[in-house]
Design a protein around this motif. Sequence first.
Motif, mmCIF file in Angstrom:
data_model
loop_
_atom_site.group_PDB
_atom_site.id
_atom_site.type_symbol
_atom_site.label_atom_id
_atom_site.label_comp_id
_atom_site.label_asym_id
_atom_site.label_seq_id
_atom_site.Cartn_x
_atom_site.Cartn_y
_atom_site.Cartn_z
ATOM 1 N N GLY A 51 0.795 -1.221 0.000
ATOM 2 C CA GLY A 51 0.000 0.000 0.000
ATOM 3 C C GLY A 51 0.826 1.269 0.000
ATOM 4 O O GLY A 51 0.300 2.361 0.245
ATOM 5 N N ARG A 52 2.115 1.175 -0.315
ATOM 6 C CA ARG A 52 3.012 2.341 -0.301
ATOM 7 C C ARG A 52 3.059 2.939 -1.715
ATOM 8 O O ARG A 52 4.073 2.965 -2.394
ATOM 9 N N LEU A 67 3.896 -1.899 -18.087
ATOM 10 C CA LEU A 67 2.656 -1.188 -18.403
ATOM 11 C C LEU A 67 1.513 -1.694 -17.528
ATOM 12 O O LEU A 67 0.741 -0.908 -16.956
ATOM 13 N N ASN A 68 1.414 -3.013 -17.410
ATOM 14 C CA ASN A 68 0.396 -3.630 -16.547
ATOM 15 C C ASN A 68 0.556 -3.196 -15.097
ATOM 16 O O ASN A 68 -0.417 -2.914 -14.399
ATOM 17 N N ASN A 69 1.803 -3.161 -14.640
ATOM 18 C CA ASN A 69 2.055 -2.814 -13.246
ATOM 19 C C ASN A 69 1.654 -1.368 -12.933
ATOM 20 O O ASN A 69 1.085 -1.087 -11.876
ATOM 21 N N LEU A 70 1.963 -0.463 -13.867
ATOM 22 C CA LEU A 70 1.593 0.934 -13.654
ATOM 23 C C LEU A 70 0.068 1.089 -13.665
ATOM 24 O O LEU A 70 -0.502 1.816 -12.840
ATOM 25 N N ALA A 123 -5.391 0.675 -8.094
ATOM 26 C CA ALA A 123 -5.382 0.582 -6.629
ATOM 27 C C ALA A 123 -5.663 1.941 -5.993
ATOM 28 O O ALA A 123 -6.202 2.013 -4.876
ATOM 29 N N GLN A 124 -5.337 3.013 -6.701
ATOM 30 C CA GLN A 124 -5.569 4.367 -6.197
ATOM 31 C C GLN A 124 -6.914 4.922 -6.647
ATOM 32 O O GLN A 124 -7.231 6.079 -6.355
ATOM 33 N N GLY A 125 -7.692 4.106 -7.383
ATOM 34 C CA GLY A 125 -8.980 4.566 -7.870
ATOM 35 C C GLY A 125 -8.903 5.415 -9.125
ATOM 36 O O GLY A 125 -9.892 6.051 -9.512
ATOM 37 N N ARG A 126 -7.762 5.415 -9.788
ATOM 38 C CA ARG A 126 -7.561 6.237 -10.991
ATOM 39 C C ARG A 126 -7.908 5.398 -12.230
ATOM 40 O O ARG A 126 -7.083 5.084 -13.072
ATOM 41 N N HIS A 127 -9.194 5.026 -12.331
ATOM 42 C CA HIS A 127 -9.633 4.057 -13.328
ATOM 43 C C HIS A 127 -9.502 4.567 -14.754
ATOM 44 O O HIS A 127 -9.197 3.787 -15.663
#
Length: 337
Positions: A134-135, A165-168, A174-178
């Motif tokens: 979660g960091r 690309l997938n990881n970013l 995870a931050q809600g930046r869909h």
Amino acid sequence: MPLSPIIPEKSNAIVNAVIKKLREETGREPDSEAIVKALNKITVWLYERGEYPLAEPVARIAFDLAEQALGKEHPDTLISLNNLAGLYQAKGGYSEAEPLYQHALTMNERVLGAEHPNTLTSLNNLAELYQAQGRYGQAEPILQRVLAASERVLGAEHPRTLTSLNNLAGLYQAQGRHVEAEPLYQRALAAFEQVLGPEHPDTLTSLNNLAGLYYAQGRYSEAEPLYRRALAASEWVLGTDHPDTLTSLDNLAALYRAQGRYEKAESLYQHVMGARQHVFGAEHPDTLRTQLNLVVTHINNQQIPLALQELREMDARLQGFVGSQFDNTLPEQVRQQ
């Protein structure tokens, strides 16, 4: 090659088996570098099959032998170190994995350079660990740096670039930046299908990721066929108890729960929990997360006594995990919200 007496007898047996195999394949006595490379390949092969208990001792032997025979800064020593850290992370040992990842990164940057593929792998591994904890603020600049360098050094459609690309995209989700995540997931999935094929494990991970984004947005009718496709292919390619297959099952169970199909969700969660206990152990974060999801599903389905029974059964294990990770992780706080 004479073996150091520092290496335990069990390790000698594994190394001797590798030496014998290499000797048969090449017709000559293998040197230390060849032995370490072979051990590293075995580690990765076991890791990809989800055989973490078998992979860890091989990774330890590879690292110990590499450090003694090749030196602390040799590229194969650093690969061994990264492998060992990855196994700790897979088992939920975040506090054990982090210093190994950081050390491997420092050495790779010094020995190989800031944009060498091995350095980028080290950066990516550290960022994934931060994300799992979660960091996000620490993970994002690392992932952006890795993606930019991978595109420059390896090309836009190289599998490592697509993984970055997938990881970013996963971090954005995870931050809600869909809105930022979706085009990255779609681009990665299309390229993986073209470059690696529709049933490659990396393609299936990408498929699960896009389905997960649709699920998070409440787009259940778009998510379900992707989850089902990923699950069917994972069972066929990787096997029913492989960690990636269990992730696909877990994802489908969450979708059923969100749709109010509680009996189907409970059945899948119970299967996943039993398999994860067998593969990872009862105190692994994924096992505990699955059991917590089962508890929530029991509550949703008005089965309060069952939910309380599950909570009592897992209480000591959950407290033990929180205690071991509390100093530098946030997942428990997230799960309690």
